[in-house]
Design an enzyme around this catalytic site. Structure first.
Site, mmCIF file in Angstrom:
data_model
loop_
_atom_site.group_PDB
_atom_site.id
_atom_site.type_symbol
_atom_site.label_atom_id
_atom_site.label_comp_id
_atom_site.label_asym_id
_atom_site.label_seq_id
_atom_site.Cartn_x
_atom_site.Cartn_y
_atom_site.Cartn_z
ATOM 1 N N VAL A 274 66.688 61.804 36.157
ATOM 2 C CA VAL A 274 67.799 60.972 35.704
ATOM 3 C C VAL A 274 68.860 61.876 35.074
ATOM 4 O O VAL A 274 68.553 62.712 34.222
ATOM 5 C CB VAL A 274 67.334 59.921 34.673
ATOM 6 C CG1 VAL A 274 68.509 59.046 34.253
ATOM 7 C CG2 VAL A 274 66.202 59.064 35.247
ATOM 8 N N ASP B 118 54.548 48.793 34.518
ATOM 9 C CA ASP B 118 54.657 50.123 33.899
ATOM 10 C C ASP B 118 55.433 50.056 32.588
ATOM 11 O O ASP B 118 56.359 50.841 32.365
ATOM 12 C CB ASP B 118 55.326 51.098 34.868
ATOM 13 C CG ASP B 118 55.118 52.570 34.452
ATOM 14 O OD1 ASP B 118 54.190 52.825 33.655
ATOM 15 O OD2 ASP B 118 55.876 53.435 34.905
#
Length: 774
Positions: free
Chosen positions: A476, A606
């Site tokens: 990211v 998650d």
């Protein structure tokens, strides 16, 4: 006792197997009722030699093996084998039952029947009135031959894995009273022939994937008492003739679809209806005042639509109402005072609208746990209460008139000045208007067609200085999107964005990209990270390139706030107790939305601190849907939900224990992860801490200290600014820990629903505000 005709020993605690020669020793038996015991083993073959047998009830035992042939029992009228552990084999027993010409009842529900239902089902007796197949694992299409059973009045095929369409031949079952295909994987349009079933009392098609419009012919079913079409993909407007079925007295559930347009005024015809649910659709316009004519209504669910206007005054007539949810709309105005006079009202949710003014007092409003009003920023109260600001004090009439005059002058003078100024700049504005519109068109066009080159420029060629995180499937970066049009650089977004670039060389990365796109395409909530655009292109070498662009969160993720020591150059961040409660509530709201308010429930799979992002105001956003799974959708369906565990990674410490035993994923798995997350926020300890070894866990660590020694294990930094620590511990910390423990229980059945969890944390937040917790 060879002359015995009828033997009933149901509802006892008998065990063991039936005698292998029971059919020979009881040759004249006509009724054998053995239901609700604990018999085991297979059904004795000799029993099928009892020629005179008419009623055989083996319901609710533990019989195993294949269902045998019944062709030697021509007098059989009622056969109940439900809720055992029987298998279908090659389904030959269905063909054998065609010899039972007197059969009126066939109960096979709650067994282990699998495979496709054979077409020979159409050869069963025309006398058959009750046919139950629910709670099995039967797959494949519904045979059109089922339309031959014209004597059927009860047909329950719900809770299976049927696929395909409902055959139009269902319209031949003119005697049908109770029909349910709920909780399957059926698709296509609801056949128009359903309107032939004019004697229907109950129709349940919920939790499938039906599309298209509700057939208008359903209005001919004038004896319907219950109609449930919830959790499908139906669209269009709601047919008005549904509201002319005056017999609807139980429930009308059209929730979790894509219905649009206004709510028909004819809803007022349903004066005897008990429950109306139209939540989670795209309905708009005003709430019809005629709804107040439904004086028997006890449950009203209209949340998550686009209704406008105010609460109709006619709702004062809803004297039987117990639960009313009109949250997540665009309603406005003051909260109606008459709501406090509805003595039957036990639960009221008007949150996330645009209501303003003073919250009424009395009635249900005196019970903070029964009313949800959050998300209405302009509400106030005259009585101090958590989460709602105090109203401004009233002034006397003379002073009010004086203030009004001053207010008028303050308003009029600026308007005059503004008009003069506007007339001067009008020409300038007009000249720039065309240019501005052209720019907007370029931006809108480009945001749908973002390229690899745009990503390269935004990240400064993937500079390490812009790298803000990495995970299993990629990295990211932060950056600012811009592109060139006619050699002029144009910024796509003023603020920075976060760009998630998928490493497609990693196994599962491409599937993760698809899963995340599918999830973010179907969800929208203030506590879910907002996607700006996506990129599916090729890089400079011609290889596939995929990326997602999100809003940038300047305060990073929750992990770096809870465990800054894990960062190379991390500064010590301090999270106050109030911030932790708010973050917990934000995440709970997001999960409640995903589990209970989406058209198809979504399991995140998650949830962990690094997937909780924080904006400038420390509002929490759930992100990373790369492992998420929809429930009951045509694409993943039941099968995918169960087999996906083989490749489900999740994160160690947050994965629920049942996933390790190959059980199907469920919303209760997310609840477990949330419980661990909550305990981590309160204690400041990670579930993968080195101290938790030899089978120990964060849950056990907290449970041993709860509640008497809880002060010894909480993160000391969160209470360092609270002067009244003992009271805060009692009223805020311990209740939060209790929620974390209940959510992280080993058994999924012991974990609460996220709707209940969010309500409890909201109550703690209100109490913390009242105590001025920092």
């Amino acid at each position: 006792m060879s002359s015995l005709i009828f033997l009933a020993i149901a509802n006892n605690s008998l065990v063991g197997q039936l005698p292998f020669n029971i059919g020979y020793t009881l040759p004249n038996i006509q009724g054998l009722i053995l239901s609700t015991n604990n018999f085991s083993g297979s059904i004795p073959a000799s029993l099928l030699k009892a020629y005179h047998l008419r009623k055989l009830y083996l319901y609710n035992n533990s019989f195993t093996g294949f269902i045998p042939s019944f062709s030697s029992l021509p007098n059989l009228k009622e056969l109940d084998l439900s809720y055992n552990k029987l298998k279908a084999g090659d389904w030959g027993f269905i063909s054998s039952l065609s010899n039972c010409s007197r059969l009126t009842m066939l109960m096979l529900d709650g067994n282990n029947l699998q495979g496709n239902l054979p077409s020979s089902i159409g050869n069963l007796s025309n006398s058959l009135q009750q046919f139950f197949l629910r709670n099995n694992k039967i797959s494949g299409p519904i045979p059109p031959e089922i339309g031959n059973l014209e004597g059927l009045s009860w047909l329950y095929m719900d809770y299976n894995l049927f696929t395909g369409k409902i055959p139009p031949t269902i319209g031949n079952l003119y005697s049908m009273v109770y029909l349910s295909f709920a909780q399957n994987l059926l698709s296509g349009e609801i056949p128009d022939t359903i309107g032939n079933l004019v004697q229907l009392s109950s129709l349940k098609l919920d939790w499938n994937n039906f599309t298209g419009k509700i057939p208008g012919s359903i209005g001919r079913c004038t004896q319907l008492q219950n109609l449930n079409l919830a959790h499908n993909s139906l669209d269009g407007s709601i047919p008005r003739n549904i509201f002319k079925i005056y017999s609807l007295t139980g429930e009308l559930d059209l929730s979790h679809n894509y219905f649009s347009g206004g709510m028909p005024e004819e809803v007022g015809n349903l004066i005897n209806l008990n429950k109306l649910s139209i939540s989670n659709n795209r309905l708009s316009g005003n709430i019809p005042s005629t709804l107040g004519q439904c004086v028997v209504l006890e449950n009203l669910e209209m949340q998550s639509n686009f209704f406008v206007g105010s609460i109709p005054q006619s709702f004062v007539k809803l004297v039987s109402i117990k639960s009313m949810d009109i949250s997540r709309n665009s309603l406005h105005g003051k909260i109606s005072e008459f709501l406090a006079t509805l003595s039957s009202l036990e639960k009221l949710n008007i949150s996330f609208n645009n209501f303003y003014g003073e919250v009424p007092r009395g009635g249900i409003f005196d019970n903070a746990d029964a009313v949800s009003i959050q998300g209405n920023d302009h509400l106030c109260t005259s009585v101090p209460t958590g989460g709602v600001s105090l109203c401004s004090p009233q002034v006397d009439d003379k002073k009010q008139k004086h203030n009004s005059l001053v207010l008028v002058l303050k308003i009029v003078m600026p308007i005059v000045v503004t008009i003069i100024i506007l007339s001067c700049i009008a020409k300038i504005y007009w000249r720039k208007r065309v240019q501005g519109n052209t720019h907007l068109q370029i931006v809108n066009e480009h945001i749908k067609n973002i390229s690899y080159e745009d990503i390269v420029r935004a990240t400064n060629k993937f500079s390490s200085a812009n790298l803000i995180g990495s995970g299993s499937f990629g990295t990211v970066y932060k950056g600012t999107l811009q592109f060139k049009k006619d050699q002029v650089a144009i910024k796509l977004q003023k603020d920075q964005v976060a760009i998630k670039i998928f490493n497609l060389n990693n196994y599962g990365a491409n599937r993760s990209f698809i899963a995340e796109c599918e999830a973010l395409r179907n969800v929208r909530h203030r506590n879910l990270v907002k996607i700006i655009t996506s990129c599916s292109s090729v890089d400079s070498t011609g290889a596939d390139f995929k990326a997602l662009v999100f809003q940038y969160m300047p305060n990073g993720n929750l992990e770096m706030w809870l465990h800054p020591e894990d960062l190379e150059h991390g500064e010590r961040h301090i999270l106050t107790l109030r911030q932790r409660i708010n973050i917990g509530l934000d995440v709970a709201f997001a999960l409640d939305y995903l589990h209970n308010q989406c058209a198809s429930p979504l399991i995140h799979c998650d949830l962990k601190p690094s997937n909780i992002l924080l904006d400038l105001d420390m509002v929490a956003y759930v992100t990373d849907f790369g492992l998420s799974r929809f429930v009951f959708t045509a694409s993943n369906a039941y099968k995918d939900s169960s087999t996906s565990l083989a490749c489900l990674k999740g994160s160690i410490g947050y994965i629920p224990p049942e996933y390790g035993m190959s059980e199907e994923i469920s919303t209760k798995g997310d609840v477990y992860s949330f419980g661990v997350l909550l305990l981590q926020m309160i204690t400041g300890r990670s579930p993968t801490d080195g101290k938790f070894s030899d089978g120990a866990s964060l849950h056990e660590f907290v449970r041993r200290a709860f509640p008497d020694n809880i002060c010894e294990i909480v993160d000391p930094t969160m209470l360092q600014h609270d002067s009244n620590a003992p009271e805060v511990m009692k009223n805020c910390v311990i209740p939060m820990v209790k929620i974390g423990l209940s959510c992280s229980m080993t058994s999924p059945k012991e974990r609460p629903d996220m709707g209940h969890v969010s309500a409890e944390i909201l109550r703690i937040k209100h109490l913390a505000s009242h105590m001025d917790v920092r």
